[in-house]
Design a protein around this motif. Sequence first.
Motif, PDB file in Angstrom:
ATOM      1  N   TRP A  66     -11.110 -34.071  35.079  1.00 51.74           N
ATOM      2  CA  TRP A  66     -11.449 -35.393  35.405  1.00 51.74           C
ATOM      3  C   TRP A  66     -13.007 -36.000  36.599  1.00 51.74           C
ATOM      4  O   TRP A  66     -12.947 -35.020  37.224  1.00 51.74           O
ATOM      5  N   ARG A  67     -12.915 -36.564  35.810  1.00 50.21           N
ATOM      6  CA  ARG A  67     -14.217 -37.751  36.867  1.00 50.21           C
ATOM      7  C   ARG A  67     -14.018 -38.424  37.372  1.00 50.21           C
ATOM      8  O   ARG A  67     -13.003 -39.710  36.371  1.00 50.21           O
ATOM      9  N   LYS A  68     -15.360 -39.199  38.497  1.00 48.07           N
ATOM     10  CA  LYS A  68     -14.679 -40.138  38.703  1.00 48.07           C
ATOM     11  C   LYS A  68     -14.468 -41.488  38.283  1.00 48.07           C
ATOM     12  O   LYS A  68     -13.666 -42.855  38.141  1.00 48.07           O
ATOM     13  N   ASP A  69     -14.752 -42.410  36.840  1.00 46.11           N
ATOM     14  CA  ASP A  69     -14.466 -43.337  35.975  1.00 46.11           C
ATOM     15  C   ASP A  69     -14.305 -42.798  35.335  1.00 46.11           C
ATOM     16  O   ASP A  69     -13.833 -43.570  34.135  1.00 46.11           O
ATOM     17  N   ASP A  70     -13.609 -41.698  35.560  1.00 45.04           N
ATOM     18  CA  ASP A  70     -11.905 -41.516  33.865  1.00 45.04           C
ATOM     19  C   ASP A  70     -10.625 -42.306  33.019  1.00 45.04           C
ATOM     20  O   ASP A  70     -10.039 -42.180  32.701  1.00 45.04           O
ATOM     21  N   GLY A  71     -10.329 -43.034  34.357  1.00 44.57           N
ATOM     22  CA  GLY A  71      -9.557 -44.394  34.468  1.00 44.57           C
ATOM     23  C   GLY A  71      -8.832 -44.099  35.593  1.00 44.57           C
ATOM     24  O   GLY A  71      -8.863 -43.561  36.607  1.00 44.57           O
ATOM     25  N   ASP A  72      -7.305 -43.739  35.375  1.00 48.14           N
ATOM     26  CA  ASP A  72      -6.344 -43.927  36.740  1.00 48.14           C
ATOM     27  C   ASP A  72      -5.789 -42.744  36.631  1.00 48.14           C
ATOM     28  O   ASP A  72      -5.060 -41.724  35.553  1.00 48.14           O
ATOM     29  N   LEU A  73      -5.964 -41.361  37.315  1.00 48.06           N
ATOM     30  CA  LEU A  73      -6.002 -40.568  38.115  1.00 48.06           C
ATOM     31  C   LEU A  73      -4.243 -40.018  38.047  1.00 48.06           C
ATOM     32  O   LEU A  73      -3.692 -39.157  37.422  1.00 48.06           O
TER      33      LEU A  73
END
Length: 139
Positions: A66-73
């Motif tokens: 997971w990366r910061k800009d991947d969407g809704d965690l």
Amino acid sequence: MSPSADATSSRTPAEVLGFTTGQLVQEFGYDDDVDLELRDAIEDLVDGELEYEDCQEIVDAVIVWWRKDDGDLTDALVDALTTLVAGGPIWLLTPKPGRDGAVDPADVLEAASTAGLRVMSTVSLATDWLGTRLATRTA
């Protein structure tokens, strides 16, 4: 240094995840920036390939890159629970602080809590990646 610390430090990053031979491990968030050495070590440890995101089998564990800009965690964590055996771990793999795509620890805590998970531990798994072990609240 205590004997338990020595034992932990001698384990490979894949072994720290706690996977064992024969387990089915599902992978979410694969992209060209994942740590291929860690991925290969996990596959060697479980003696099989990681299951794709669209796997419908019940799996023993999940890893989520997971990366910061991947969407809704939170949504991603809920999706990861879909095929996970009761009590199985989710390992959230995020870029380390200062790396491109790093995720704020507060965001991880909030998303985990909202998804019905709790943070168990966080460890350095590779040069650029941290692993945060998440478990269901009832586990």
